[in-house]
Design a protein around this motif. Structure first.
Motif, PDB file in Angstrom:
ATOM      1  N   VAL A   1      -4.162  -6.160  -9.284  1.00  0.00           N
ATOM      2  CA  VAL A   1      -3.110  -5.309  -9.825  1.00  0.00           C
ATOM      3  C   VAL A   1      -2.255  -5.078  -8.761  1.00  0.00           C
ATOM      4  CG1 VAL A   1      -2.250  -3.508 -11.176  1.00  0.00           C
ATOM      5  CG2 VAL A   1      -4.336  -4.226 -11.788  1.00  0.00           C
ATOM      6  N   PRO A   2      -0.917  -5.603  -8.655  1.00  0.00           N
ATOM      7  CA  PRO A   2      -0.008  -5.434  -7.473  1.00  0.00           C
ATOM      8  C   PRO A   2       0.143  -3.959  -7.255  1.00  0.00           C
ATOM      9  CG  PRO A   2       1.224  -6.192  -9.231  1.00  0.00           C
ATOM     10  CD  PRO A   2      -0.171  -6.346  -9.795  1.00  0.00           C
ATOM     11  N   GLY A   3       0.236  -3.522  -5.778  1.00  0.00           N
ATOM     12  CA  GLY A   3       0.516  -2.283  -5.404  1.00  0.00           C
ATOM     13  C   GLY A   3      -0.679  -1.670  -4.529  1.00  0.00           C
TER      14      GLY A   3
END
Length: 595
Positions: free
Chosen positions: A88-90
């Protein structure tokens, strides 16, 4: 783009597995995807191999179709599993609050229905959440964010259970999530979040409340202002808000001032009572601990009552201040409240023109006033206003005088124009037998009455009152009840059902036969629904009457009623024959009959 094409191809492959591999030959959907797969094959050998597998599947005969489809599926799965992404990006950060929250990790299969109940629309959600609360399945940190989000749910009961049961269980651990989700310019969900934040932070939340009270949306502002009532040092701010243009803000400010409880706060609430904001002042006065405030309100109501002219009294709104004060009084009793009630009932304009709802409210207050002065006054009302207040008087007399004194005082009305009012008042004050059976109220809840009342109402042919007074067996009462059932054998009539119940209660040996007679020869044989008191009556039959009752089922028109009566037949067959006998306390009688 390549992954999207492969994923679509995978879906079509799954479809063919379900439909049957023999249908793969020349399949239109696979044929439509083939050019896109060939184009991918120009850039990569592995995609060229996929295009080849699709061609072989489309051209396969029935004998090899299953093998070709399996080869294509295996190739697609191997590519998708190696090419797909699961991250998941971030940035990765620790969850705030988890270091202080002590909980037992639960299996996800147990949490999934609860998460869905908090996040997905649909039926049966409340039952899932109630069960989870009962089982303690809500104490899992994975439920916190869904519960905070559920505070905005459109189904009112979901936010309520989230606010009252689920989120409080997390304690201070829920605070970071609530603060992150809170928006001062939001709606009902943010009002609920603000209440929870204040409940957890206490006075530390005051800066947030003040900022929200100034800058928030009207709905959230109102919540913040009401919560500021916990702090006496905010009196001046709240007094200013009580003059706001928005009604919801004025209401919140008055409620907050009721909590502040200072003289200035009470004065502002009273000012609202005597203005256009009368309805907004009712709840704050009821909440206020300032006895002087309610006394001032009572004095205001007395003034309104005294100064009304006959023309004004004919207008319903002219009595609104009196209604507001009685509503604000709640269950508190003062000498001044008794005086107000006495003045109201002594005012001929009140009897002639006051709205029914106001007279009813005043009557309930007078009933609840247990002071001797109030009771004596209520008893004396019987002689006024053509029997309008006879029920009030009789109620007070039953609780102040001996049974003989009540009879001597009120039986005289049998020879006057108040005769009908006397019967109606007695009927209103005495519960039916069915009320006792279904609510299991103790017999002591009925005031003791002189036995002469029963004779009087038999003479006056007041069947409904007789059914409520009948208690012990005597032949005259039995004969009267039997004659009434014989004259109008209608099982669907409430008064006949009450008469039959009275026959069972006094222990009449003819009660079972009369009940069957009413059923079998009744004027109305079409029963649309079996009401509780009717079901109760049939259940009182001795077990030996099961066969006769079963024969009656054939005459019933509606299948649902037949099923209900058949269930009763089975219950009768399962219990022993019962002897008739009366004169028992009603609860003992119920146990004897219904066991």
């Amino acid at each position: 783009m390549s992954l999207e094409t492969l994923q679509e191809l995978d879906r079509e492959t799954r479809r063919l597995f379900i439909a049957g591999s023999k249908l793969a030959r020349g399949d239109l959907r696979l044929t439509k995807l083939l050019p896109s797969v060939r184009k991918l094959g120009e850039a990569s050998p592995v995609f060229a191999r996929v295009a080849q597998a699709v061609e072989q599947t489309l051209e396969a005969g029935q004998e090899e179709a299953d093998m070709r489809l399996l080869d294509l599926s295996a190739l697609l799965n191997s590519i998708l599993y190696t090419q797909g992404r699961t991250d998941v990006p971030g940035e990765v950060a620790a969850l705030e609050g988890t270091d202080t929250f002590d909980y037992a990790m639960q299996p996800y299969r147990k949490l999934k229905p609860v998460i869905e109940a908090l996040t997905v629309k649909g039926q049966g959600r409340m039952e899932v959440l109630r069960q989870a609360c009962e089982e303690g399945a809500i104490r899992d940190y994975r439920l916190l964010l869904p519960a905070v989000a559920a505070l905005e749910d459109s189904y009112a009961e979901i936010p309520e259970i989230a606010e009252e049961k689920i989120i409080p269980g997390f304690g201070q651990a829920a605070l970071p999530a609530l603060l992150r989700a809170f928006r001062p310019d939001g709606g009902k969900g943010d009002s609920r979040r603000l209440r929870l934040i204040h409940g957890m932070q206490g006075e530390a939340a005051k800066p947030l409340l003040l900022r929200t009270a100034e800058e928030g949306s009207p709905e959230v502002r109102a919540t913040a202002i009401e919560l500021l009532g916990s702090y006496a040092d905010q009196e001046s701010f709240l007094l200013a808000q009580a003059g706001e243009k928005r009604k919801e803000i004025r209401r919140a400010a008055l409620l907050a001032l009721a909590n502040v409880g200072t003289p200035a706060a009470s004065e502002r609430i009273y000012k609202a009572l005597v203005s256009k904001d009368r309805e907004l002042a009712v709840e704050p006065i009821r909440m206020s601990a300032d006895a002087d405030l309610i006394r001032h309100a009572l004095a205001y109501a007395k003034t309104v009552n005294r100064e009304l002219t006959e023309e004004e009294a004919k207008k319903e709104e002219a009595w609104a201040p009196v209604q507001a004060v009685l509503d604000a009084l709640g269950d508190r009793r003062f000498a001044e409240s008794t005086e107000l009630l006495k003045e109201l009932f002594s005012n001929p304009l009140f009897a002639a023109h006051a709205p029914y709802w106001l007279q009813r409210t005043a009557g309930e207050h007078l009933k609840d006033d247990v002071g001797q002065d109030a009771r004596s006054f209520a008893i004396a009302l019987a002689d006024n206003n053509r029997g309008r207040y006879l029920e009030l008087s009789l109620y007070a007399a039953m609780r102040s005088l001996t049974p003989a004194e009540v009879y001597e005082r009120f039986s005289k009305y049998k020879l006057t124009g108040k005769r009908k009012a006397l019967a109606e008042s007695m009927q209103m004050l005495l519960p039916t037998i069915a009320d006792h059976l279904m609510r299991e109220e103790p017999e002591e809840s009925i005031p003791a009455l002189d036995p002469r009342w029963l004779e009087l109402f038999i003479e006056q042919d007041e069947l409904e009152v007789v059914t409520r007074l009948a208690n012990e067996f005597d032949k005259r009462t039995e004969r009267y009840l039997l004659d009434k059932c014989e004259a109008k054998p209608d099982f669907t009539e409430d008064v006949i059902a009450h008469a039959l119940l009275a026959l069972f209660k006094i222990g009449s040996k003819q009660a079972p036969d009369m009940l069957l007679h009413v059923l079998e020869t009744g004027k109305r044989r079409t029963i649309y629904y079996l009401y509780p008191q009717q079901r109760l009556l049939l259940g009182l039959l001795p077990g030996s009457y099961a066969d006769r009752l079963e024969q009656y089922i054939e005459k019933l028109h509606y299948p649902s009623v037949r099923e209900q009566v058949q269930e009763i037949v089975q219950e009768l067959r399962a219990k022993p024959q019962e002897a008739s006998g009366g004169g028992k306390g009603i609860m003992e009688w119920i146990k004897q009959r219904m066991s």
